[in-house]
Every structure is written in structure tokens, then in C-alpha cells.
Design a protein around this motif. Structure first.
Motif, PDB file in Angstrom:
ATOM      1  N   ASP A 105       0.855  -1.188   0.000  1.00  0.00           N
ATOM      2  CA  ASP A 105       0.000   0.000   0.000  1.00  0.00           C
ATOM      3  C   ASP A 105       0.894   1.243   0.000  1.00  0.00           C
ATOM      4  O   ASP A 105       2.124   1.140  -0.005  1.00  0.00           O
ATOM      5  N   ASP A 106       0.286   2.413  -0.012  1.00  0.00           N
ATOM      6  CA  ASP A 106       1.067   3.645  -0.178  1.00  0.00           C
ATOM      7  C   ASP A 106       1.651   4.189   1.122  1.00  0.00           C
ATOM      8  O   ASP A 106       2.334   5.209   1.113  1.00  0.00           O
ATOM      9  N   ARG A 107       1.433   3.494   2.234  1.00  0.00           N
ATOM     10  CA  ARG A 107       1.885   4.030   3.517  1.00  0.00           C
ATOM     11  C   ARG A 107       3.396   3.914   3.747  1.00  0.00           C
ATOM     12  O   ARG A 107       4.019   4.883   4.193  1.00  0.00           O
ATOM     13  N   PRO A 108       4.024   2.762   3.463  1.00  0.00           N
ATOM     14  CA  PRO A 108       5.481   2.704   3.677  1.00  0.00           C
ATOM     15  C   PRO A 108       6.254   3.745   2.871  1.00  0.00           C
ATOM     16  O   PRO A 108       7.221   4.335   3.379  1.00  0.00           O
ATOM     17  N   SER A 109       5.839   3.991   1.637  1.00  0.00           N
ATOM     18  CA  SER A 109       6.515   5.003   0.810  1.00  0.00           C
ATOM     19  C   SER A 109       6.456   6.374   1.473  1.00  0.00           C
ATOM     20  O   SER A 109       7.448   7.106   1.516  1.00  0.00           O
ATOM     21  N   ALA A 110       5.270   6.718   1.949  1.00  0.00           N
ATOM     22  CA  ALA A 110       5.095   8.031   2.579  1.00  0.00           C
ATOM     23  C   ALA A 110       5.909   8.139   3.869  1.00  0.00           C
ATOM     24  O   ALA A 110       6.517   9.181   4.146  1.00  0.00           O
ATOM     25  N   LEU A 111       5.946   7.067   4.655  1.00  0.00           N
ATOM     26  CA  LEU A 111       6.678   7.084   5.924  1.00  0.00           C
ATOM     27  C   LEU A 111       8.184   7.226   5.686  1.00  0.00           C
ATOM     28  O   LEU A 111       8.837   8.092   6.280  1.00  0.00           O
ATOM     29  N   VAL A 112       8.718   6.389   4.808  1.00  0.00           N
ATOM     30  CA  VAL A 112      10.162   6.433   4.529  1.00  0.00           C
ATOM     31  C   VAL A 112      10.529   7.744   3.833  1.00  0.00           C
ATOM     32  O   VAL A 112      11.574   8.345   4.115  1.00  0.00           O
ATOM     33  N   GLY A 113       9.676   8.202   2.936  1.00  0.00           N
ATOM     34  CA  GLY A 113       9.948   9.460   2.253  1.00  0.00           C
ATOM     35  C   GLY A 113      10.007  10.632   3.215  1.00  0.00           C
ATOM     36  O   GLY A 113      10.879  11.495   3.107  1.00  0.00           O
ATOM     37  N   ALA A 114       9.083  10.664   4.168  1.00  0.00           N
ATOM     38  CA  ALA A 114       9.007  11.800   5.093  1.00  0.00           C
ATOM     39  C   ALA A 114      10.098  11.784   6.152  1.00  0.00           C
ATOM     40  O   ALA A 114      10.679  12.820   6.475  1.00  0.00           O
ATOM     41  N   LEU A 115      10.370  10.618   6.723  1.00  0.00           N
ATOM     42  CA  LEU A 115      11.269  10.550   7.877  1.00  0.00           C
ATOM     43  C   LEU A 115      12.687  10.139   7.530  1.00  0.00           C
ATOM     44  O   LEU A 115      13.611  10.423   8.301  1.00  0.00           O
ATOM     45  N   GLY A 116      12.898   9.487   6.380  1.00  0.00           N
ATOM     46  CA  GLY A 116      14.235   8.943   6.121  1.00  0.00           C
ATOM     47  C   GLY A 116      14.549   7.925   7.199  1.00  0.00           C
ATOM     48  O   GLY A 116      13.780   7.013   7.451  1.00  0.00           O
ATOM     49  N   ALA A 117      15.674   8.098   7.881  1.00  0.00           N
ATOM     50  CA  ALA A 117      16.073   7.168   8.943  1.00  0.00           C
ATOM     51  C   ALA A 117      15.682   7.669  10.340  1.00  0.00           C
ATOM     52  O   ALA A 117      15.951   7.006  11.342  1.00  0.00           O
ATOM     53  N   ARG A 118      15.056   8.845  10.421  1.00  0.00           N
ATOM     54  CA  ARG A 118      14.720   9.436  11.724  1.00  0.00           C
ATOM     55  C   ARG A 118      13.600   8.684  12.430  1.00  0.00           C
ATOM     56  O   ARG A 118      12.736   8.098  11.796  1.00  0.00           O
ATOM     57  N   ASP A 119      13.576   8.757  13.759  1.00  0.00           N
ATOM     58  CA  ASP A 119      12.395   8.362  14.527  1.00  0.00           C
ATOM     59  C   ASP A 119      11.362   9.467  14.415  1.00  0.00           C
ATOM     60  O   ASP A 119      11.709  10.656  14.386  1.00  0.00           O
ATOM     61  N   GLY A 120      10.095   9.091  14.369  1.00  0.00           N
ATOM     62  CA  GLY A 120       9.036  10.090  14.322  1.00  0.00           C
ATOM     63  C   GLY A 120       7.737   9.492  13.847  1.00  0.00           C
ATOM     64  O   GLY A 120       7.600   8.263  13.728  1.00  0.00           O
ATOM     65  N   VAL A 121       6.786  10.372  13.599  1.00  0.00           N
ATOM     66  CA  VAL A 121       5.466   9.945  13.141  1.00  0.00           C
ATOM     67  C   VAL A 121       5.068  10.785  11.935  1.00  0.00           C
ATOM     68  O   VAL A 121       5.555  11.901  11.732  1.00  0.00           O
ATOM     69  N   VAL A 122       4.183  10.217  11.148  1.00  0.00           N
ATOM     70  CA  VAL A 122       3.664  10.892   9.971  1.00  0.00           C
ATOM     71  C   VAL A 122       2.137  10.871  10.033  1.00  0.00           C
ATOM     72  O   VAL A 122       1.536   9.827  10.297  1.00  0.00           O
ATOM     73  N   ALA A 123       1.534  12.020   9.834  1.00  0.00           N
ATOM     74  CA  ALA A 123       0.090  12.095   9.597  1.00  0.00           C
ATOM     75  C   ALA A 123      -0.071  12.471   8.137  1.00  0.00           C
ATOM     76  O   ALA A 123       0.249  13.605   7.749  1.00  0.00           O
ATOM     77  N   HIS A 124      -0.479  11.514   7.339  1.00  0.00           N
ATOM     78  CA  HIS A 124      -0.600  11.739   5.901  1.00  0.00           C
ATOM     79  C   HIS A 124      -2.082  11.922   5.565  1.00  0.00           C
ATOM     80  O   HIS A 124      -2.876  11.000   5.737  1.00  0.00           O
ATOM     81  N   CYS A 125      -2.419  13.089   5.087  1.00  0.00           N
ATOM     82  CA  CYS A 125      -3.808  13.391   4.744  1.00  0.00           C
ATOM     83  C   CYS A 125      -3.846  14.003   3.347  1.00  0.00           C
ATOM     84  O   CYS A 125      -3.515  15.182   3.166  1.00  0.00           O
ATOM     85  N   GLY A 126      -4.203  13.187   2.384  1.00  0.00           N
ATOM     86  CA  GLY A 126      -4.466  13.653   1.031  1.00  0.00           C
ATOM     87  C   GLY A 126      -5.937  13.415   0.769  1.00  0.00           C
ATOM     88  O   GLY A 126      -6.778  13.732   1.617  1.00  0.00           O
TER      89      GLY A 126
END
Length: 298
Positions: A105-126
Motif C-alpha cells: 500500500d502507499d503508507r510505507p513510501s510516505a513514511l520512509v519518504g518523510a522521515l528517512g532514517a529518523r524516529d518520528g510519526v507521519v500524519a498523511h492526509c491527502g
């Protein structure tokens, strides 16, 4: 010999598809070659999504000057909205021409794209929405189940919620506002709203969202309620995914950045720009997939 040292990166293909647009990229030894097309959600319309991706591959082939069969022989990572399980992923893989393909699904791409190797969270709303966390290399996802069963704070949710509250105003359950008057005029009254909603696709509802965030910025009561409800739904779930004060929060997608000023103060201070886009995440995952393939053949 260490496997990773033996890996020689070669060209890869990455595809990132959502309810609003689909982007395809070829990464070789020069600059990435990217093409962009329309919606590619395999749950909303599987055949249309595959058709759009196929058209994109033809464009990518032409732009790169590489024959389509050569392009299809490259490792490909495909992250698509609507891939709700392994059976859908397999169906997508079979419908596309690649000999080496990983579909998620499209979630891993968005997570890795946004954070790179950093710890954190993503709220993706399109057009749709989901939340994701990357903490100590563990990834966790929530949401992304589509407009009928979920997608809170997505653009389509915001558009739809705005219509609901406008109809509440028609019923006298709340006062009218500039936004409710705007949308009633735009859609020819309450009957027009009901007619619109009976055939509207997620992207159609999503197209109503920019007006809501604009009216909210001006203090409109109904628009503010919608945007605050959306931001609250994010704020309630991030700690459940493991977010702690001080940890990066990336707001990605078309509408999520609009929520920054409506989050609690401790979250506002942690909002940080994404390192990259979902497509850059898909390219990173394509390269990791290519390395796995290379290592399997050592």
C-alpha cells in the motif's frame, strides 16, 4: 564477502499512486526521470488504476529512451492506495509487466519518504489518510482503510463533514456561517448537496476541502469546527502509535499541513518538514528491493 558490499546499485523503477495522482520514476545513474498522471486507487477502480499506471510506464519508457520490455525487466517497487492485503497486491503484480516487483500500500513510501532514517510519526492526509510511526526501526501504521470505513482528517472527510454541518444549519441545528452559505450557493441548496453527495467520488469531496481550510483561517465557525475535529483526530491517535513529546511529526499530503496550528502546543513545536516525498520513499524502497534480489543471487 559481505553481501551489502557486493551490491552494485542498478536502475530501479518506483511507483507511488493515490486517490489524486500517480507518479512513476526511473532511478539510474543520472537524474531521476519522473512522470505524473491522475488517480490510481486500486480499490476505488482497479482497472482504471492499472490503465493509468500502464500509460505512465509508456510515458516513462519514451522519456527515458528505454524500450518498455527493458523497463519491465528492472526491479520495481509499487506503493498504491487501496492495496488492502496480499491478494490485492498479487493481483496488481500480475496486471503489471514487471518480472521483479514488490507491491504494497502507499503508507510505507510516505513514511520512509518523510522521515528517512529518523524516529518520528507521519500524519498523511491527502484524498485519503493514515498515520504511521517509525521508532527504533519499527514501523507501525493505522488507518488508510478508505472513505467508507475511515480516512479521518483526509481531504474527502473534510469536504464531506463540511456538507454535513451545512445541512445541520439548514435544519436549524446550528447557525449558518459564510462557509455554509458558500457551499449551499455552490451546490444549489440542500437538494443540490444531497444530489452531489449521491454520486461524488472521494476526489470530488476532497475538492471542497480547500474552501473549508480557507474559511477556517478567517474564523468561520463551521469551517473551524471541521478543521478542529480533523486535527483532534490526529492528536488523539499519535501517542497511541508511540509518539512522545520532542519526537518529529511530519504532516504530509495536500491538506495535513493545514492542521499544524490546530494541534496541541506540544505537538505544534514538533512539526517538522518532511525529508522527502512519498515518491522518494518509494525509490528508497525500490533500491532496497533491488539489493535483496542481488543478494539472493550471490
Amino acid at each position: 564477502m559481505n553481501h551489502s558490499s557486493a551490491y552494485m546499485p542498478g536502475p530501479v523503477v518506483a511507483i507511488d499512486g493515490g486517490g489524486t495522482r500517480c507518479r512513476l520514476a526511473l532511478r539510474g545513474r543520472g537524474a531521476d526521470i519522473v512522470v505524473e498522471l491522475g488517480s490510481a486507487n486500486v480499490t476505488t477502480d482497479f482497472d482504471a488504476a492499472i490503465s493509468e499506471i500502464s500509460r505512465g510506464l509508456e510515458l516513462l519508457s519514451a522519456r527515458a529512451g528505454i524500450a518498455l520490455d527493458k523497463l519491465a525487466s528492472l526491479p520495481a517497487y509499487v506503493g498504491l492506495a487501496g492495496v488492502a492485503g496480499p491478494s490485492v497486491a498479487e493481483k496488481v503484480a500480475e496486471a503489471l509487466p514487471f518480472s521483479h516487483i514488490r507491491v504494497e500500500d502507499d503508507r510505507p513510501s510516505a513514511l520512509v519518504g518523510a522521515l528517512g532514517a529518523r524516529d518520528g510519526v507521519v500524519a498523511h492526509c491527502g484524498t485519503g489518510s493514515f498515520l504511521a510511526a517509525q521508532i527504533n526501526k519499527d514501523q507501525r501504521f493505522a488507518g488508510g482503510w478508505g472513505p467508507v470505513l475511515g480516512d479521518p482528517a483526509s481531504a474527502q472527510w473534510v469536504g464531506r463533514r463540511g456538507l454535513t454541518l451545512a445541512l445541520d444549519a439548514v435544519d436549524g441545528l446550528r447557525g449558518h456561517s459564510a462557509y455554509s452559505q458558500h457551499v449551499l450557493d455552490k451546490l444549489s441548496g440542500a437538494a443540490g448537496i444531497v444530489q452531489f453527495a449521491s454520486t461524488a467520488r472521494p476526489a470530488d469531496f476532497g475538492a471542497l476541502a480547500p474552501a473549508i481550510t480557507a474559511y477556517a483561517a478567517e474564523g468561520d465557525a463551521i469551517a473551524l469546527q471541521v478543521v478542529r475535529e480533523a486535527a483532534n483526530s490526529i492528536a488523539e491517535l499519535l501517542p497511541i502509535l508511540g509518539w512522545k513529546s520532542g519526537m518529529a511529526i511530519c504532516l504530509t499530503g495536500g491538506i495535513a499541513p493545514q492542521y499544524a496550528s490546530y494541534l496541541p502546543h506540544d505537538m505544534q513545536s514538533c512539526v517538522t518538514a518532511p525529508a522527502g516525498e512519498p515518491l522518494s520513499g518509494a525509490l528508497s524502497l525500490a533500491q532496497a528491493f533491488s539489493e535483496e534480489i542481488a543478494n539472493e543471487h550471490l
